[in-house]
Design a protein around this motif. Structure first.
Motif, mmCIF file in Angstrom:
data_model
loop_
_atom_site.group_PDB
_atom_site.id
_atom_site.type_symbol
_atom_site.label_atom_id
_atom_site.label_comp_id
_atom_site.label_asym_id
_atom_site.label_seq_id
_atom_site.Cartn_x
_atom_site.Cartn_y
_atom_site.Cartn_z
ATOM 1 N N ARG A 14 0.832 -1.215 0.000
ATOM 2 C CA ARG A 14 0.000 0.000 0.000
ATOM 3 C C ARG A 14 0.858 1.253 0.000
ATOM 4 O O ARG A 14 0.524 2.252 -0.628
ATOM 5 C CB ARG A 14 -0.955 -0.021 1.197
ATOM 6 C CG ARG A 14 -2.034 -1.072 1.017
ATOM 7 C CD ARG A 14 -3.047 -1.077 2.142
ATOM 8 N NE ARG A 14 -4.151 -1.981 1.804
ATOM 9 C CZ ARG A 14 -5.098 -2.379 2.639
ATOM 10 N NH1 ARG A 14 -5.083 -1.940 3.899
ATOM 11 N NH2 ARG A 14 -6.053 -3.194 2.254
ATOM 12 N N GLU A 62 -9.057 -5.601 -2.376
ATOM 13 C CA GLU A 62 -8.816 -4.368 -1.615
ATOM 14 C C GLU A 62 -9.200 -4.508 -0.152
ATOM 15 O O GLU A 62 -8.518 -4.013 0.741
ATOM 16 C CB GLU A 62 -9.618 -3.204 -2.221
ATOM 17 C CG GLU A 62 -9.080 -2.694 -3.535
ATOM 18 C CD GLU A 62 -7.749 -1.961 -3.386
ATOM 19 O OE1 GLU A 62 -7.392 -1.571 -2.261
ATOM 20 O OE2 GLU A 62 -7.074 -1.816 -4.420
ATOM 21 N N THR A 297 -5.120 5.418 4.955
ATOM 22 C CA THR A 297 -6.559 5.195 4.768
ATOM 23 C C THR A 297 -6.925 5.030 3.295
ATOM 24 O O THR A 297 -7.895 4.378 2.965
ATOM 25 C CB THR A 297 -7.350 6.380 5.362
ATOM 26 O OG1 THR A 297 -6.689 7.596 4.959
ATOM 27 C CG2 THR A 297 -7.375 6.316 6.876
ATOM 28 N N ASP A 298 -6.148 5.642 2.426
ATOM 29 C CA ASP A 298 -6.372 5.457 0.987
ATOM 30 C C ASP A 298 -5.068 5.758 0.248
ATOM 31 O O ASP A 298 -4.037 6.037 0.869
ATOM 32 C CB ASP A 298 -7.523 6.348 0.482
ATOM 33 C CG ASP A 298 -7.304 7.819 0.817
ATOM 34 O OD1 ASP A 298 -6.131 8.224 1.009
ATOM 35 O OD2 ASP A 298 -8.298 8.558 0.889
ATOM 36 N N ASP A 300 -4.242 8.260 -1.589
ATOM 37 C CA ASP A 300 -3.772 9.636 -1.411
ATOM 38 C C ASP A 300 -3.013 9.789 -0.098
ATOM 39 O O ASP A 300 -1.971 10.456 -0.049
ATOM 40 C CB ASP A 300 -4.960 10.609 -1.446
ATOM 41 C CG ASP A 300 -5.411 10.872 -2.876
ATOM 42 O OD1 ASP A 300 -4.551 10.792 -3.785
ATOM 43 O OD2 ASP A 300 -6.608 11.119 -3.078
#
Lengths: 319, 319
Positions: A14, A62, A297-298, A300
């Motif tokens: 990630r 995911e 968290t994502d 970005d």
């Protein structure tokens, strides 16, 4: 910019996705952990390499962070119907294909690094993924189980036992005799910056560093080596890193992990804003430290973390 | 009653299901063809053994006659995405489990006969299924392809080429050196009747008979040997038996197949009612012959065929 990243599984993958977004033109080489590789059903399974490959190649599940998207488990169901286990390791029908191709290529004499390159031809992860070694290294965990002291494969400890018993020792069996895979030392020597993502410092990054020559090459590369803490507020962001940190006598805190790597290896360390009060302690250990948000968290958020790591690298370089 | 059946794939399996219904208390030993076994993706695949096992064990895809029910093909899709073939051989996700278990057991040193027994522990086919041999026999077909004469694996001829080019020769490679699997000769010696179901006389029953010792044991068993014609009205009931019959110089008619087996081996032969005019010709060859319906439209029809075969066996015995 040439970046080398030492990666475990989910956390490393990630982070890498964020890094690619942060610096799309960078030349990224990933040195992947193979200590948690396991032979199952006659097949060679490389969970960390596959997690990186699937995540960067767009095939990852995911939600769980490992395995394939749109996955079914019919083959595994049938193996169980034959009484063939282990049942605790989740191999899906699509995922099996990767292990079958890998096992066939290994059987044909190709080293794991060449096999990994061939698998990546399909997935196009956008990074160069190299296993830390072509030799067999298998992380074993010493535990007391049913009143008996024994060593179990890391996957058995992690997946079957869910780290529910204390790890008394973590041993990367075979690491001492292993040689870095072709390209590993070269990539380190040519890197502009080396990153330790928030992967497990013991069984992921630690295992990679246990391959003779890799730690030394990083320490001598003469470029900024920046790590991101996998521990936030005294607990692992995900996984059960605290269990294996205890086994190597390291407390589960962001500064303790930095000290565990040591200033001989690490130039910079990012801790989460929740651990801002630890910055001073890390810097006292000779490691430049910044507190920034470290929750991926994502994509970005991961990209922001990657930018912070590269910014810290520039600070280190400027000194 | 102890019955020995020499079986190929679909035809043999469906006949066996009828036989079990016809004589539920019989002790049935099936000698299975392994000449069409193939190694795919590093796995040992035994199509005929599996078709018998799945059909009698309730796991067969009824419509196609081979492979598993409720099957998915995700693994195969992924192998294709890796560029790994062959794509023409249909291995489903559930089916893969059988081949993985088999390959693991073979790799651990168990002979195919022991592996087959272990697989049958799950499927409980209600018969004793023994491969014709534990040794490797591989049926090759000589063809002219793209202007070149070459030998292809039977599965390549049958599945990929769909027997679209003439078979110039059919060779069970390795058969001459093969030994009957443990239990094969014993079952034949102890049989009360031996049946050749309407399986392919060349690449199924013929391959079994090509293992030294099996043909002789059947000829010398001193019990009725009854066959059922796979050719009805000059054409195979299913499959492409005519293509491989031509390769061995046998015309695709019910009496020609009986003559191909010969009176030294065969005591009785069932032809379809459509071939009633051939009875005389078969009997002239020294083989007792009856014309009965031979279309296995359902299990009941197969059971009626089995009863006719056993009735013919009694007639032979009474002579």
């Amino acid at each position: 910019m040439r970046i080398v990243v030492l990666a475990g599984g989910i956390g490393g993958a990630r982070f890498l996705r964020g890094l690619k977004r942060a610096v799309p033109d960078a030349d990224i080489t990933v040195i992947g952990n193979t200590g948690d590789d396991i032979h199952l059903f006659g097949l060679k399974v490389c969970p960390d390499l596959d997690t990186v490959m699937y995540t960067l190649g767009g095939g990852i599940n995911e939600e769980q962070g490992w395995g394939r998207t749109d996955e079914t488990f019919h083959l595994k169901e049938e193996l169980a119907a034959y009484g063939v286990g282990p049942e605790w390791f989740g191999l899906g029908d699509r995922d099996f294909a990767t292990h079958i191709v890998r096992t066939q290529m290994l059987g044909a004499g190709f080293p794991l690094s060449a096999v990994t390159e061939a698998l990546c031809d399909r997935w196009e992860p956008g990074v160069r993924l190299i296993p830390m070694t072509d030799d067999r290294v298998e992380t074993h965990v010493a535990v007391e189980l049913d009143g008996e002291r024994k060593a179990v494969h890391f996957q058995e400890y992690w997946v079957r036992l869910r780290a529910s018993v204390p790890a008394e020792a973590v041993v990367p069996v075979g690491a001492e005799q292993a040689k870095p895979a072709p390209g590993v030392l070269e990539a380190i020597a040519e890197a502009d910056v080396i990153l330790f993502p928030p992967s497990n410092p013991v069984v992921s990054v630690g295992t990679i560093l246990a391959v003779p020559g890799i730690r030394e090459a990083i320490a001598e590369a003469g470029v900024p080596v920046i790590g991101l803490s996998p521990i936030v507020g005294g607990a692992p962001v995900r996984g059960m890193a605290d269990k294996v940190l205890a086994a190597v006598g390291v407390e589960s805190t962001a500064p303790a992990v930095a000290e565990h790597y040591g200033s001989g290896l690490l130039d910079g360390w990012l801790v989460d804003t929740a651990d801002a009060d630890c910055v001073e302690r890390v810097e006292a250990a000779g490691i430049r430290c910044r507190a920034v948000p470290l929750m991926m968290t994502d994509v970005d958020a991961a990209a922001r973390m990657a930018r912070e790591a590269l910014t810290l690298a520039e600070e280190v370089r400027a000194v």
